[in-house]
Design a protein around this motif. Sequence first.
Motif, PDB file in Angstrom:
ATOM      1  N   THR A  78       0.819  -1.225   0.000  1.00  0.00           N
ATOM      2  CA  THR A  78       0.000   0.000   0.000  1.00  0.00           C
ATOM      3  C   THR A  78       0.847   1.266   0.000  1.00  0.00           C
ATOM      4  OG1 THR A  78      -0.178  -0.172   2.426  1.00  0.00           O
ATOM      5  CG2 THR A  78      -1.982  -1.091   1.103  1.00  0.00           C
ATOM      6  N   GLY A  79       2.168   1.110  -0.175  1.00  0.00           N
ATOM      7  CA  GLY A  79       3.013   2.283  -0.370  1.00  0.00           C
ATOM      8  C   GLY A  79       3.859   2.717   0.799  1.00  0.00           C
ATOM      9  N   ASP A  80       3.772   2.030   1.963  1.00  0.00           N
ATOM     10  CA  ASP A  80       4.624   2.395   3.096  1.00  0.00           C
ATOM     11  C   ASP A  80       6.074   2.012   2.798  1.00  0.00           C
ATOM     12  OD1 ASP A  80       2.260   3.096   4.209  1.00  0.00           O
ATOM     13  OD2 ASP A  80       2.500   1.941   6.052  1.00  0.00           O
ATOM     14  N   SER A  81       7.002   2.825   3.264  1.00  0.00           N
ATOM     15  CA  SER A  81       8.421   2.522   3.056  1.00  0.00           C
ATOM     16  C   SER A  81       8.896   1.539   4.115  1.00  0.00           C
ATOM     17  CB  SER A  81       9.255   3.801   3.136  1.00  0.00           C
ATOM     18  OG  SER A  81       9.241   4.319   4.457  1.00  0.00           O
ATOM     19  N   ILE A  82       9.928   0.771   3.780  1.00  0.00           N
ATOM     20  CA  ILE A  82      10.478  -0.195   4.721  1.00  0.00           C
ATOM     21  C   ILE A  82      11.091   0.506   5.933  1.00  0.00           C
ATOM     22  CG2 ILE A  82      12.762  -0.295   3.648  1.00  0.00           C
ATOM     23  CD1 ILE A  82      10.750  -3.282   5.072  1.00  0.00           C
ATOM     24  N   GLN A  83      11.590   1.731   5.743  1.00  0.00           N
ATOM     25  CA  GLN A  83      12.177   2.485   6.853  1.00  0.00           C
ATOM     26  C   GLN A  83      11.102   2.894   7.864  1.00  0.00           C
ATOM     27  OE1 GLN A  83      15.467   3.082   7.541  1.00  0.00           O
ATOM     28  NE2 GLN A  83      14.634   3.868   9.474  1.00  0.00           N
ATOM     29  N   SER A  84       9.947   3.331   7.380  1.00  0.00           N
ATOM     30  CA  SER A  84       8.870   3.722   8.295  1.00  0.00           C
ATOM     31  C   SER A  84       8.326   2.511   9.045  1.00  0.00           C
ATOM     32  CB  SER A  84       7.748   4.417   7.524  1.00  0.00           C
ATOM     33  OG  SER A  84       7.108   3.513   6.629  1.00  0.00           O
ATOM     34  N   ILE A  85       8.268   1.363   8.396  1.00  0.00           N
ATOM     35  CA  ILE A  85       7.823   0.132   9.047  1.00  0.00           C
ATOM     36  C   ILE A  85       8.798  -0.265  10.146  1.00  0.00           C
ATOM     37  CG2 ILE A  85       7.463  -2.343   8.699  1.00  0.00           C
ATOM     38  CD1 ILE A  85       6.427  -1.661   5.891  1.00  0.00           C
TER      39      ILE A  85
END
Length: 331
Positions: A203-210
């Motif tokens: 859905t577009g979230d970045s791996i860094q934000s996760i």
Amino acid sequence: MALDGILLNRLVQTMSAEVPMKINRITQPSDHEFLFQCFKGVKMNLLFSVHPNFARIQFTKEQNTTNLDQTHLLMLFRKHLDGGVITKIQQKGFDRIVEVFIEHRDEMGVIKEMRLILELMGKSCNLILVNDENMIIDAHRRVSSFESNARTIMGGSEYEFPTPFSKKSVHELESYDKDLSFREQFEGISPLLEREILNRLNTGDSIQSIKTELLNSENLYLYKDDFHSFELKTKGSPLKTLPLMDGLDVYYRDLQAQDRIKSHTGDLLKLIKRELKRSKQKLPKLYDDYAKAEDSDYLREYGDLIFAFLPDQSSGHEFADIKDFEGNDVR
């Protein structure tokens, strides 16, 4: 659900911020739970649970009104840990293993560092007391050399950690391989968490934000049948969002109460079920006997006549013609 390594990491980080703290009292609310009543300016209850379904470590505000009699392991904990100081709480990587370091003064006044090791491995959950020489004093679940070739968990044997998997730390989440599952690559990732991470990436979230949310969340998101420190958007909006420790209290409150009632009434319940099953099996026969007994008055009358007129009859006859007490012919 069981705690995965990521959620356990958030719990350990929260608890580590409160050490050092002194152990004032140790109690055992149930067969699978030990409660350490600690003090650091305020009273804090540290709960260890090795229940197959509810295993965890947390600070709890729940008031436990029941306590078991002095079990062997509880007596050992009181001997080696009561009055000691918890100096460190740490997790082994992102695995479901927590070490609690406790400094305790022995009978000779010498301060020794003991370790209480909690292994959250489903049905193999264990709580192990280890001395400063890495020798096991005792454990909640003992494992002899006859039961396991991997390692022995018995008093007097040397403690060994479970065999680790060759996985990367979640701190290296950016280096994930798209051709492999997250569970195969990283420690502490459960199937539930893996599905959520994949959904976030799609859905577009970045791996860094996760990664940032995984390692820094201070809330527990409660759903109908699940909970996690990482918001599970695939399950919709959470029913409640609470601080980590409060959230665990809320989630496990009713489940624990039901389990404790079941443990205390288990033998009685087995007895009732056994007797109920036995009675149900007898019921058809009893109904049959009852039906036969309803039409048995004539048999009683015949028996009385036989006893009354037996001396007048010769032996060998299959039937006899006699008169009943009212003068009627009876055969």
